[in-house]
Write an enzyme that holds these catalytic residues in place. Structure first.
Site, PDB file in Angstrom:
ATOM      1  N   TYR A 135       0.845  -1.202   0.000  1.00 29.01           N
ATOM      2  CA  TYR A 135       0.000   0.000   0.000  1.00 29.01           C
ATOM      3  C   TYR A 135       0.879   1.250   0.000  1.00 29.01           C
ATOM      4  O   TYR A 135       0.751   2.130  -0.858  1.00 29.01           O
ATOM      5  CB  TYR A 135      -0.941  -0.009   1.222  1.00 29.01           C
ATOM      6  CG  TYR A 135      -1.584   1.321   1.480  1.00 29.01           C
ATOM      7  CD1 TYR A 135      -2.473   1.863   0.557  1.00 29.01           C
ATOM      8  CD2 TYR A 135      -1.281   2.062   2.629  1.00 29.01           C
ATOM      9  CE1 TYR A 135      -3.046   3.120   0.781  1.00 29.01           C
ATOM     10  CE2 TYR A 135      -1.849   3.301   2.850  1.00 29.01           C
ATOM     11  CZ  TYR A 135      -2.728   3.826   1.931  1.00 29.01           C
ATOM     12  OH  TYR A 135      -3.282   5.063   2.139  1.00 29.01           O
ATOM     13  N   ARG A 279       0.415  -6.294  15.484  1.00 24.16           N
ATOM     14  CA  ARG A 279      -0.028  -6.445  14.104  1.00 24.16           C
ATOM     15  C   ARG A 279       1.205  -6.274  13.225  1.00 24.16           C
ATOM     16  O   ARG A 279       1.947  -5.301  13.375  1.00 24.16           O
ATOM     17  CB  ARG A 279      -1.080  -5.364  13.810  1.00 24.16           C
ATOM     18  CG  ARG A 279      -1.801  -5.521  12.508  1.00 24.16           C
ATOM     19  CD  ARG A 279      -2.992  -4.593  12.424  1.00 24.16           C
ATOM     20  NE  ARG A 279      -2.622  -3.181  12.480  1.00 24.16           N
ATOM     21  CZ  ARG A 279      -3.498  -2.178  12.370  1.00 24.16           C
ATOM     22  NH1 ARG A 279      -4.791  -2.437  12.226  1.00 24.16           N
ATOM     23  NH2 ARG A 279      -3.092  -0.928  12.421  1.00 24.16           N
ATOM     24  N   ASP A 282       3.341  -2.866  12.037  1.00 23.07           N
ATOM     25  CA  ASP A 282       2.987  -1.635  12.767  1.00 23.07           C
ATOM     26  C   ASP A 282       4.243  -0.990  13.360  1.00 23.07           C
ATOM     27  O   ASP A 282       4.873  -1.573  14.247  1.00 23.07           O
ATOM     28  CB  ASP A 282       2.036  -1.952  13.931  1.00 23.07           C
ATOM     29  CG  ASP A 282       0.574  -1.783  13.581  1.00 23.07           C
ATOM     30  OD1 ASP A 282       0.276  -1.265  12.481  1.00 23.07           O
ATOM     31  OD2 ASP A 282      -0.270  -2.160  14.418  1.00 23.07           O
TER      32      ASP A 282
END
Ligand code: UFG
Length: 318
Positions: A135, A279, A282
């Site tokens: 992303y 996660r 992160d």
């Protein structure tokens, strides 16, 4: 023309542009956006960013705010093809349509995810870009695309690198906020727990090297963010062939636990939590330097974390 103007940030940007007296055309294929989030006063073109040229020509578009994108970090790791195709291929098609139609002003939704795990906070725009997921990499590719289009084709472009956007736009005639089919963001999830729509919130790791052990992020109200787009759009009207990159953040960090305290202060209820493993990907701390946005765009954020949580809460209840 606002691409992605049926989505969370694009719809608030569209409403803010209209309120400032701009004419707005929203281009959105409704793959993740909502038709009813497109402000009534905007013209709506229900199509893809790969088919923008007739929309640019038919509506006499002078400038583009490009918010349309795929924006889920975990999805980008699992299905990177979607991100290279939509975010990079789609943006290239849009820039080519702009070139063909003679439109050379663009404000682009970039992201703090381009920095990855930054070596120093607050993060300056000159920090090394080392995205830790597709992303962020896809957004960084478009940033580079814009630099080259400024040099070669005379584009006047601004990349706005958003940090953690939260809150909603609530006015008597328009209510716009986060309505993601897949919700991954901290504040809306915490509010869903308070509302009894989820059993609990997983705190992703409590042993980071931060004051209370939870991740620190820079939260920015979506209305402050939208106002920065207005300033950036004005900048493209006066700048020459140039590409400006600006962080958009408050310049202050809040931990996950501090956000949960704000949720309790606003709603009167502490969300049920469970401590969970981290996660993947992160970073421990992400805080923007917003010095450039203040100096070059004359922008400064004014809304607090409690206002973000309060507006998000009222939006979710409405
Ligand atoms: N978090 C939890 N539990 C949850 C959800 C989030 O503990 O259920 C924590 C995360 O670990 C993180 C913080 O809350 O520390 C904020 O998480 P968000 O998912 O709300 O936001 P991110 O910081 O992960 O993501 C934001 C943008 C992304 C962008 C990224 C840049 O939403 O689009 O910043 O790093 F890519």
């Amino acid at each position: 023309m606002v691409t992605g103007g049926a989505g969370y940030i694009g719809s608030v940007v569209s409403a803010t542009l209209l309120a400032a007296g701009h004419e707005v055309t929203v281009l959105d294929d409704l793959s993740t956006g909502h038709r009813d989030a497109v402000p009534a006063a905007a013209h709506f073109a229900p199509t893809s960013i790969t088919r923008a040229e007739p929309v640019l020509r038919d509506n006499g578009i002078e400038a583009v705010v490009h918010c349309a994108a795929k924006s889920l970090v975990a999805e980008s790791v699992q299905s990177p093809q979607l991100y290279w195709d939509n975010n990079v291929g789609g943006s290239l098609a849009l820039l080519e349509a702009m070139r063909a139609a003679g439109v050379r002003r663009i404000v682009f939704s970039s992201t703090a995810a381009v920095y990855g795990q930054a070596a120093e906070v607050p993060i300056l725009e000159s920090a090394a870009a080392a995205p830790s997921n597709p992303y962020g990499a896809s957004k960084l590719a478009v940033d580079h695309m814009l630099t080259s289009y400024a040099v070669a084709y005379g584009f006047s472009a601004v990349s706005l690198r958003y940090f953690n956007v939260a809150g909603a736009l609530l006015s008597p005639d328009v209510q716009l906020g986060e309505r993601h089919a897949t919700e991954t963001h901290l504040i809306p999830i915490a509010l869903q727990v308070v509302a009894g729509e989820r059993p609990e919130l997983a705190i992703y790791w409590t042993a980071y090297p931060t004051p209370d052990g939870t991740c620190v992020r820079d939260y920015i109200h979506v209305r402050d963010l939208a106002e920065a787009h207005l300033r950036a759009l004005d900048w493209t009207g006066t700048a020459g062939a140039e590409h400006l990159v600006c962080n958009l953040g408050s310049g202050q960090g809040n931990s996950v636990r501090e956000v949960l305290d704000a949720v309790q202060a606003v709603t009167g209820t502490a969300p049920a939590v469970r401590e969970a493993p981290n996660r993947a990907g992160d970073p421990a701390v992400l805080i923007a330097s917003n010095t450039r946005a203040r100096a070059v765009l004359g922008w400064s954020p004014t809304r607090s974390l409690n206002e973000m949580v309060g507006d998000a809460w009222r939006f979710s209840r409405a």
